[in-house]
Design a protein around this motif. Structure first.
Motif, PDB file in Angstrom:
ATOM      1  N   GLY A 428       0.781  -1.226   0.000  1.00  0.00           N
ATOM      2  CA  GLY A 428       0.000   0.000   0.000  1.00  0.00           C
ATOM      3  C   GLY A 428       0.812   1.274   0.000  1.00  0.00           C
ATOM      4  O   GLY A 428       0.283   2.351  -0.291  1.00  0.00           O
ATOM      5  N   VAL A 429       2.106   1.176   0.313  1.00  0.00           N
ATOM      6  CA  VAL A 429       2.958   2.368   0.320  1.00  0.00           C
ATOM      7  C   VAL A 429       3.287   2.772  -1.120  1.00  0.00           C
ATOM      8  O   VAL A 429       3.592   1.927  -1.967  1.00  0.00           O
ATOM      9  CB  VAL A 429       4.260   2.111   1.115  1.00  0.00           C
ATOM     10  N   CYS A 430       3.236   4.073  -1.395  1.00  0.00           N
ATOM     11  CA  CYS A 430       3.570   4.611  -2.721  1.00  0.00           C
ATOM     12  C   CYS A 430       5.012   5.102  -2.723  1.00  0.00           C
ATOM     13  O   CYS A 430       5.406   5.883  -1.847  1.00  0.00           O
ATOM     14  CB  CYS A 430       2.633   5.762  -3.081  1.00  0.00           C
ATOM     15  N   ILE A 431       5.792   4.627  -3.681  1.00  0.00           N
ATOM     16  CA  ILE A 431       7.219   4.963  -3.766  1.00  0.00           C
ATOM     17  C   ILE A 431       7.415   6.015  -4.856  1.00  0.00           C
ATOM     18  O   ILE A 431       6.914   5.859  -5.974  1.00  0.00           O
ATOM     19  CB  ILE A 431       8.061   3.709  -4.098  1.00  0.00           C
ATOM     20  N   TRP A 432       8.163   7.075  -4.526  1.00  0.00           N
ATOM     21  CA  TRP A 432       8.405   8.159  -5.482  1.00  0.00           C
ATOM     22  C   TRP A 432       9.898   8.412  -5.621  1.00  0.00           C
ATOM     23  O   TRP A 432      10.594   8.624  -4.641  1.00  0.00           O
ATOM     24  CB  TRP A 432       7.725   9.449  -5.011  1.00  0.00           C
TER      25      TRP A 432
END
Length: 533
Positions: A428-432
């Motif tokens: 669920g974590v969004c990586i940028w």
């Protein structure tokens, strides 16, 4: 009396429904918020720090405050200084936190937990991660659905893998080389137009030209003819509507301005440049008309273009009832056409625009390109044999893509718990990964990281910097841009043709103001002062 009792009963039932709905909403929201705090805690326990979030909106208030202050400071400065490091003005909150917490940190937008990852080792792990568990960020793809659909750019998992298998072969290097002549043909009318513009100015040998719109037209013509067998004139309305839709979607910050909950519940559809839903329907209708025309043209045609491959792929991927098949077939085709129409022409046009801006500031590199083109290309026109010999052109393009990569981010969402080196990224974590910042890191590129120095690529990407995996203008990993070979070929041809025909400087009217509209593009266009050679 009976009527009054019925009204009281109805009011009671209404309040029960309202209270129940609110209770359910708070329960769902509370559960989601608890999950976000759990993700943050898991990252924190692994040593990943970040700004402390507020209870309901995460770090959004701080992001908005930093962005507003940056805009005020920029307005008061009033300068038109050409500084290549623009991330501090476009994404000031990310830049601010990077200085506080380093190259890897976590932050929240309420319903979404994010991981900023600009460390070379983490980028390397993302590059090498051969898994379907890292997909495109779901809430962003929802916002971009109207312009990109659920095509190969935005889909995830087996659906993405299936589409990639269909489309990727059309962009293999051997096929791309065969399209060099097509790019030349598409560019010639633009070059003739510029020459005529100069001739029409009596008593002057130069003319100020805004090049970005002309380059969009050329690039649109290239992608139309190369992939769909039609010219730009046929698809002109599609590209025009896509541009309107792009501006409408990106009127607000599509990445970080709203948290997940408010974006879903209170997201708006309207904007001054048009109604997004209406634009979307119009574009899909225009694409479908083009598809049906192309289907008729394809009968008995043994040479398959990208449109035919998409049509065949759509047929093989559809199952279920007859009605479901028809709907699935249409969605598959239209979504991928939207993705290719937008990504296939907009990124190239923006990249060439930035390249011409940099060359206008560095005329000595124009001379070097001109000499190279004259040496290897007959009549100054690249062909399938000479394109690979244009080393100087390649270096200039690579340096342009380092300083001004059209795509600002590599974004991924962990669809399952995913290990990246020593770090476990919770589901669920969004990586940028912020590409322009990665491309300007002095520890990776040296003290001259903010300077235009194409010679750093003289021995290729592997020798250009300390960590070659940190050069990612076309993305990274398994989801590397499908059109990389096509894009590089197109950029080489266009830059070679323009520089061999014209010498140019920046016009005094040029305003340097990079802006983020899905891509990092020149807000006021690129205006150059051209002189025919």
């Amino acid at each position: 009396m009976e009527s009054l009792m019925m009204m009281e009963t109805a009011k009671t039932i209404w309040w029960i429904i309202v209270i129940g709905a609110l209770g359910l909403g708070f329960r769902i929201y509370g559960k989601a918020m608890t999950e976000q705090w759990r993700m943050r805690r898991r990252l924190t326990m692994q040593g990943v720090k970040g700004p402390p979030p507020s209870l309901f909106r995460g770090n959004v208030p701080e992001m908005q405050r930093i962005q507003s202050q940056t805009m005020i400071n920029k307005h008061h400065s009033g300068d038109n200084i050409i500084a290549h490091d623009y991330t501090s003005s476009l994404f000031p909150y990310l830049d601010h936190w990077r200085k506080q917490y380093g190259r890897v940190y976590t932050y929240s937008t309420g319903m979404k937990q994010h991981l900023y990852a600009n460390h070379p080792e983490v980028v390397k792990e993302l590059n090498q991660a051969n898994t379907l568990n890292l997909g495109k960020v779901s809430y962003v793809t929802k916002r971009l659905k109207s312009i990109l659909g659920r095509g190969v750019i935005t889909s995830n998992g087996p659906h993405w893998a299936h589409q990639r298998r269909i489309i990727a072969p059309e962009f293999f290097l051997d096929k791309v080389k065969g399209m060099v002549g097509l790019v030349v043909e598409s560019a010639m009318p633009m070059l003739s137009k510029w020459e005529e513009m100069v001739k029409s100015r009596e008593g002057e040998t130069f003319c100020d030209i805004r090049v970005d719109e002309d380059l969009r037209a050329v690039s649109a013509d290239v992608i139309s003819r190369a992939c769909f067998g039609s010219s730009f004139s046929k698809g002109k309305e599609i590209f025009s509507k896509l541009r309107c839709l792009q501006k409408a979607i990106t009127h607000n910050n599509i990445l970080f301005s709203l948290n997940g909950f408010t974006d879903i519940v209170f997201g708006t559809k309207k904007h001054g440049s048009g109604n997004i839903e209406e634009l979307e329907k119009h574009i899909e209708s225009l694409i479908w008309e083009t598809v049906k025309e192309r289907e008729k043209e394809c009968v008995g045609d043994h040479k398959k273009d990208l449109m035919q491959l998409i049509l065949e792929g759509a047929m093989s991927s559809c199952d279920g009832s007859l009605a479901d098949k028809a709907s699935s077939y249409k969605s598959f085709v239209v979504d991928n056409c939207k993705s290719i129409y937008f990504a296939g022409h907009e990124t190239s046009a923006v990249a060439v625009s930035w390249c011409l801006m940099l060359l206008a500031l560095n005329p000595s590199w124009q001379t070097r390109i001109r000499d190279e083109v004259l040496r290897f290309c007959t009549n100054g026109i690249p062909d399938i044999d000479s394109i690979s010999s244009l080393k100087t052109v390649t270096m200039v393009i690579q340096e342009t893509l380092r300083l001004y990569p059209p795509a600002a981010f590599v974004s991924r969402e962990a669809l399952e718990d995913t290990k990246l080196g020593n770090l476990v990224v919770p589901k669920g974590v969004c990586i940028w990964t912020l590409i322009p910042t990665l491309h300007r890191d002095p520890e990776i590129w040296g003290a001259d990281a903010n300077e235009f120095r194409p010679e750093r690529f003289s021995e290729g990407v592997s020798k250009a910097c300390k960590y070659p995996q940190s050069f990612v203008p076309f993305g990274l990993g398994t989801r590397l841009c499908l059109g990389k070979n096509f894009g590089m070929m197109e950029l080489k041809v266009l830059v070679s043709l323009i520089v061999s025909r014209f010498s140019f400087t920046l016009s005094p009217t040029y305003q340097h103001s990079p802006v983020f509209r899905m891509l990092v593009e020149p807000q006021h266009g690129v205006v150059i002062r051209v002189i025919p050679n």
